[in-house]
Design an enzyme around this catalytic site. Structure first.
Site, mmCIF file in Angstrom:
data_model
loop_
_atom_site.group_PDB
_atom_site.id
_atom_site.type_symbol
_atom_site.label_atom_id
_atom_site.label_comp_id
_atom_site.label_asym_id
_atom_site.label_seq_id
_atom_site.Cartn_x
_atom_site.Cartn_y
_atom_site.Cartn_z
ATOM 1 N N ASP A 1 -21.604 21.975 -38.077
ATOM 2 C CA ASP A 1 -21.105 20.604 -38.167
ATOM 3 C C ASP A 1 -21.309 20.068 -39.580
ATOM 4 O O ASP A 1 -22.413 20.103 -40.114
ATOM 5 C CB ASP A 1 -21.862 19.726 -37.164
ATOM 6 C CG ASP A 1 -21.409 18.275 -37.211
ATOM 7 O OD1 ASP A 1 -20.497 17.922 -36.444
ATOM 8 O OD2 ASP A 1 -21.976 17.505 -38.013
ATOM 9 N N TYR B 1 -20.651 14.119 -46.235
ATOM 10 C CA TYR B 1 -21.876 14.868 -46.503
ATOM 11 C C TYR B 1 -21.816 15.543 -47.875
ATOM 12 O O TYR B 1 -22.854 15.953 -48.396
ATOM 13 C CB TYR B 1 -22.125 15.939 -45.441
ATOM 14 C CG TYR B 1 -22.297 15.441 -44.033
ATOM 15 C CD1 TYR B 1 -22.395 14.079 -43.738
ATOM 16 C CD2 TYR B 1 -22.355 16.336 -42.967
ATOM 17 C CE1 TYR B 1 -22.544 13.636 -42.431
ATOM 18 C CE2 TYR B 1 -22.514 15.902 -41.661
ATOM 19 C CZ TYR B 1 -22.598 14.554 -41.401
ATOM 20 O OH TYR B 1 -22.739 14.125 -40.101
ATOM 21 N N LYS C 1 -15.285 15.937 -40.553
ATOM 22 C CA LYS C 1 -14.990 14.568 -40.134
ATOM 23 C C LYS C 1 -14.282 13.791 -41.233
ATOM 24 O O LYS C 1 -14.531 14.005 -42.429
ATOM 25 C CB LYS C 1 -16.282 13.835 -39.756
ATOM 26 C CG LYS C 1 -17.173 14.581 -38.778
ATOM 27 C CD LYS C 1 -18.430 13.811 -38.456
ATOM 28 C CE LYS C 1 -19.439 14.673 -37.725
ATOM 29 N NZ LYS C 1 -20.116 15.626 -38.607
ATOM 30 N N HIS D 1 -14.827 9.871 -38.216
ATOM 31 C CA HIS D 1 -16.269 9.679 -38.363
ATOM 32 C C HIS D 1 -16.745 8.286 -37.955
ATOM 33 O O HIS D 1 -17.888 8.113 -37.539
ATOM 34 C CB HIS D 1 -16.655 9.941 -39.828
ATOM 35 C CG HIS D 1 -18.062 10.406 -40.004
ATOM 36 N ND1 HIS D 1 -18.477 11.136 -41.090
ATOM 37 C CD2 HIS D 1 -19.177 10.269 -39.240
ATOM 38 C CE1 HIS D 1 -19.758 11.414 -40.983
ATOM 39 N NE2 HIS D 1 -20.210 10.898 -39.869
#
Length: 291
Positions: free
Chosen positions: A48, A53, A82, A115
């Site tokens: 994931d 990120y 996401k 997200h």
């Protein structure tokens, strides 16, 4: 289309999304490679990540090295990314997806999530969020039809956001990834998602990356002692035993392995104890302000 996959590791059958290795806050090529090396070694096959990120490229570089090491192909993995809040809207979604595919060096993603229910450039109370959410989802439906996304879902969606989406679009979200743990169990949301056939995935299963309140809860520690397991294991198993996915993350190989081996069953007494904690505390970002 929902793509179920089953793998057997640690004597446990893991259905799509039940146990993934999380990469939130994990950055730096050497660290990413170490984490994924440890994860693949003990059996994780679900990874994931997210655009925000900022580690998609590092994951791709690590996998290019590690897949041959373990005799794996891209098709043996399940990759989730996401959509960043700033990329909501029909004019932004396609490029955002293509950018993630490029950074991850893959022709498709197994699962792609919205997200956040609000557009990053709008106030959370703006009614425009509703229309932008629908436009975003319709673009994702097109990308799924093209084969670039095999499944699509959402993250941080409340029941109200889900009902709105279900009433206005044709593809049901495969997943709703939300903060969920014994201090914030979201029972009504879980019940609604189960009724609609939407898999719930829990993030912050251990209480969030910056808080140790849940890990230090005396009742949780007592359950771990009774069960003969670590606190992290019983918190993760509490969710898994309810059919809720978990996304544990760590940079420590021994903890990565520990979090994977959930081949035990919590007693009914332990489940009741974890499900009846008197604390109602959220540790991550809160979508309840997003209309």
């Amino acid at each position: 289309m929902y793509f179920p996959l089953t793998f057997t590791f640690c004597s446990v059958d893991y259905f799509l999304g039940i146990l993934q290795v999380g990469t939130f806050t994990i950055k730096g090529q050497s660290i990413i490679t170490k984490v994924l090396d440890a994860a693949l070694a003990c059996g994780y096959r679900f990874i994931d990540t997210a655009a925000v990120y900022r580690n998609e490229e590092e994951i791709a570089i690590a996998l290019k090295e590690l897949l041959p090491k373990y005799g794996l192909l891209r098709s043996d993995l399940f990759l989730t990314s996401k959509l960043a809040p700033a990329d909501h809207g029909k004019d932004r979604v396609r490029q955002a997806v293509l950018d993630s595919l490029s950074r991850l060096n893959t022709p498709y993603l197994d699962l792609y999530l919205v997200h956040w229910p609000g557009a990053g450039r709008l106030p959370s109370q703006s009614p425009a969020n509703r229309n932008i959410r629908i436009d975003t989802w319709r673009e994702l439906e097109k990308l799924q039809n093209e084969g670039k996304l095999r499944s699509i879902g959402v993250s941080n969606y409340l029941e109200s956001h889900l009902k709105e989406l279900l009433s206005a679009t044709t593809v049901k979200p495969a997943v709703n990834q939300v903060e969920l743990h014994p201090h914030f169990p979201q029972k009504d949301l879980v019940k609604f998602c189960n009724q609609e056939g939407i898999l719930v995935q829990a993030y912050s299963s251990l209480g969030g990356h910056s808080s140790h309140i849940l890990l230090a809860d005396p009742q949780v520690k007592q359950v771990a002692k009774v069960e003969g397991k670590s606190v992290s294991q019983v918190l993760l198993k509490w969710a898994v035993q309810q059919g809720i996915g978990v996304i544990p993350k760590s940079i420590h190989p021994e903890r990565i392995k520990e979090n994977f081996c959930l081949d035990f069953t919590l007693s009914s007494e332990s489940m009741r104890a974890l499900s009846s904690l008197k604390i109602d505390q959220k540790y991550a970002w809160d979508p309840r302000s997003v209309v």
